[in-house]
Design an enzyme around this catalytic site. Sequence first.
Site, PDB file in Angstrom:
ATOM      1  N   ASN A  32       8.003  -9.553   8.946  1.00 11.57           N
ATOM      2  CA  ASN A  32       8.591  -8.587   9.096  1.00 11.57           C
ATOM      3  C   ASN A  32      10.196  -8.989   9.583  1.00 11.57           C
ATOM      4  O   ASN A  32      10.401  -9.510  10.637  1.00 11.57           O
ATOM      5  CB  ASN A  32       8.350  -7.392  10.208  1.00 11.57           C
ATOM      6  CG  ASN A  32       9.334  -6.547  10.590  1.00 11.57           C
ATOM      7  OD1 ASN A  32      10.399  -6.438   9.682  1.00 11.57           O
ATOM      8  ND2 ASN A  32       9.136  -5.710  11.502  1.00 11.57           N
ATOM      9  N   TRP A  33      10.795  -9.116   8.392  1.00 10.97           N
ATOM     10  CA  TRP A  33      12.395  -9.741   8.917  1.00 10.97           C
ATOM     11  C   TRP A  33      13.202  -8.772   9.249  1.00 10.97           C
ATOM     12  O   TRP A  33      14.490  -9.320   9.766  1.00 10.97           O
ATOM     13  CB  TRP A  33      12.875 -10.293   7.466  1.00 10.97           C
ATOM     14  CG  TRP A  33      12.463 -11.376   6.662  1.00 10.97           C
ATOM     15  CD1 TRP A  33      11.321 -12.220   7.331  1.00 10.97           C
ATOM     16  CD2 TRP A  33      12.715 -12.123   5.747  1.00 10.97           C
ATOM     17  NE1 TRP A  33      10.951 -13.222   6.396  1.00 10.97           N
ATOM     18  CE2 TRP A  33      11.832 -13.337   5.521  1.00 10.97           C
ATOM     19  CE3 TRP A  33      13.857 -12.087   4.741  1.00 10.97           C
ATOM     20  CZ2 TRP A  33      12.122 -14.126   4.311  1.00 10.97           C
ATOM     21  CZ3 TRP A  33      13.929 -12.745   3.759  1.00 10.97           C
ATOM     22  CH2 TRP A  33      13.248 -13.740   3.370  1.00 10.97           C
ATOM     23  N   LYS A  34      12.901  -7.446   9.558  1.00  9.58           N
ATOM     24  CA  LYS A  34      13.775  -6.485  10.262  1.00  9.58           C
ATOM     25  C   LYS A  34      15.124  -6.784   9.479  1.00  9.58           C
ATOM     26  O   LYS A  34      15.368  -7.075   8.259  1.00  9.58           O
ATOM     27  CB  LYS A  34      14.015  -6.740  11.711  1.00  9.58           C
ATOM     28  CG  LYS A  34      12.572  -6.840  12.071  1.00  9.58           C
ATOM     29  CD  LYS A  34      12.632  -6.791  13.852  1.00  9.58           C
ATOM     30  CE  LYS A  34      11.161  -6.942  14.215  1.00  9.58           C
ATOM     31  NZ  LYS A  34      11.059  -6.745  15.523  1.00  9.58           N
TER      32      LYS A  34
ATOM     33  N   HIS B  28       6.694   1.430  12.548  1.00  4.24           N
ATOM     34  CA  HIS B  28       7.100   0.339  13.455  1.00  4.24           C
ATOM     35  C   HIS B  28       7.934   0.959  14.651  1.00  4.24           C
ATOM     36  O   HIS B  28       8.465   1.981  14.627  1.00  4.24           O
ATOM     37  CB  HIS B  28       8.051  -0.644  12.616  1.00  4.24           C
ATOM     38  CG  HIS B  28       8.297  -1.840  13.677  1.00  4.24           C
ATOM     39  ND1 HIS B  28       9.117  -1.848  14.469  1.00  4.24           N
ATOM     40  CD2 HIS B  28       7.642  -3.261  13.454  1.00  4.24           C
ATOM     41  CE1 HIS B  28       9.084  -3.282  15.196  1.00  4.24           C
ATOM     42  NE2 HIS B  28       8.248  -3.844  14.511  1.00  4.24           N
TER      43      HIS B  28
ATOM     44  N   GLU C 182      10.207   0.061  16.236  1.00  3.44           N
ATOM     45  CA  GLU C 182      11.902   0.391  16.191  1.00  3.44           C
ATOM     46  C   GLU C 182      12.137   1.738  15.220  1.00  3.44           C
ATOM     47  O   GLU C 182      13.008   2.020  15.498  1.00  3.44           O
ATOM     48  CB  GLU C 182      12.222  -0.949  15.599  1.00  3.44           C
ATOM     49  CG  GLU C 182      12.313  -1.969  16.521  1.00  3.44           C
ATOM     50  CD  GLU C 182      12.318  -3.261  15.920  1.00  3.44           C
ATOM     51  OE1 GLU C 182      12.589  -3.539  14.711  1.00  3.44           O
ATOM     52  OE2 GLU C 182      11.941  -4.218  16.831  1.00  3.44           O
TER      53      GLU C 182
ATOM     54  N   GLU D 276       0.699  -3.328  17.932  1.00  4.74           N
ATOM     55  CA  GLU D 276       2.021  -4.235  18.223  1.00  4.74           C
ATOM     56  C   GLU D 276       2.473  -3.528  19.879  1.00  4.74           C
ATOM     57  O   GLU D 276       3.037  -2.365  19.927  1.00  4.74           O
ATOM     58  CB  GLU D 276       3.108  -4.048  17.694  1.00  4.74           C
ATOM     59  CG  GLU D 276       2.818  -4.584  16.114  1.00  4.74           C
ATOM     60  CD  GLU D 276       4.257  -4.997  15.493  1.00  4.74           C
ATOM     61  OE1 GLU D 276       4.286  -6.241  14.936  1.00  4.74           O
ATOM     62  OE2 GLU D 276       5.166  -4.257  15.174  1.00  4.74           O
TER      63      GLU D 276
ATOM     64  N   GLY E  97       9.739  -8.895  20.061  1.00  5.03           N
ATOM     65  CA  GLY E  97      10.958  -9.674  20.202  1.00  5.03           C
ATOM     66  C   GLY E  97      11.377 -10.012  21.722  1.00  5.03           C
ATOM     67  O   GLY E  97      12.634 -10.431  22.049  1.00  5.03           O
TER      68      GLY E  97
ATOM     69  N   SER F 196       5.817 -11.047  19.202  1.00  2.28           N
ATOM     70  CA  SER F 196       6.162 -12.662  19.861  1.00  2.28           C
ATOM     71  C   SER F 196       5.009 -13.654  19.467  1.00  2.28           C
ATOM     72  O   SER F 196       5.042 -14.520  19.987  1.00  2.28           O
ATOM     73  CB  SER F 196       6.325 -12.697  21.389  1.00  2.28           C
ATOM     74  OG  SER F 196       7.389 -11.987  21.767  1.00  2.28           O
TER      75      SER F 196
ATOM     76  N   GLY G 287       7.485 -10.901  13.509  1.00  2.00           N
ATOM     77  CA  GLY G 287       9.051 -10.654  13.416  1.00  2.00           C
ATOM     78  C   GLY G 287       9.711 -12.291  13.511  1.00  2.00           C
ATOM     79  O   GLY G 287       9.777 -12.788  12.176  1.00  2.00           O
ATOM     80  N   GLY G 288      10.474 -12.460  14.425  1.00  2.00           N
ATOM     81  CA  GLY G 288      11.362 -13.650  14.681  1.00  2.00           C
ATOM     82  C   GLY G 288      10.853 -14.808  13.899  1.00  2.00           C
ATOM     83  O   GLY G 288      11.615 -15.445  13.271  1.00  2.00           O
TER      84      GLY G 288
END
Length: 265
Positions: free
Chosen positions: A25-27, A114, A116, A184, A190, A226, A247-248
């Site tokens: 997930n590149w956001k 998600h 966010e 999640e 993150g 994470s 993610g990251g």
Amino acid sequence: MTSQQQPSHPSVSQQSSRQTIIAGNWKMFGTAESTRAFAEEMVRDPRLAHASGNGVGVVICPPTPLLHVLRPFCGTFFELGGQDCHQNVNGAFTGDVSAGMLVDAGCRYVIVGHSERRRYHHETDDVVAQKTRAALSAGLTPIVCVGETLEERQAEQTADVVLRQLDVVLQAVSPDQQFVLAYEPVWAIGTGLVATVEQAGEVHQILRKFYRQRVSNDITILYGGSVNATNAKELLAHSDIDGALVGGASLESRSFLAIVEATGV
Ligand code: PGA
């Protein structure tokens, strides 16, 4: 766990309803240039061909305007996913994309619910359920995210929260409509604070048991929060953790491929 049905490791389960999936997930990160470089590195790497050739689903969910950059590379070794879709087929919803538009753009998956989106766009459980239904109707596989906040965990409400979030989705879809679930914990996203294998595994078990009771089938459940090249192996070795939503660490091909490799496939 019904051990007679369940392999001890989730990799490429004999049950079609469970699959090892590593989704990135590149956001809101990436440029056309960085995306092209990522794709070229990915398709050159033998680990990707090996994993996908052995049943691991590798999915990249870039920002919508970058889907077209990845599209020529996808299909053989990895699939494309959207990060969200609207619950309606079309309409006056400035800035939104429909599930059908994501299909047209080459997607096979879409992340819905998600944390966010729930937090910054005030998406309720009902909206998440409608989005899940819209995605399924368009032929996409939704990756439905559930997870508790730190306050909810500290108040020992984790199971209540994730089961409520799942239950609303189950009420909106029919039992034969398969989706992927992602656990999640909000406090692990993150933050570098990864859930321990015990914490993640416990919630995966609760979710799986509930789903099996309601649907009499099994489901792919990913862990997200994470995940990185260092902790992935231990998390993915748990028999109830089918894969990861990353993610990251999905922004660089090197760290993302190390997580694909950590499936052990
Ligand atoms: P993270 O994000 O891996 O950067 O914690 C996971 C996610 O938000 O899906």
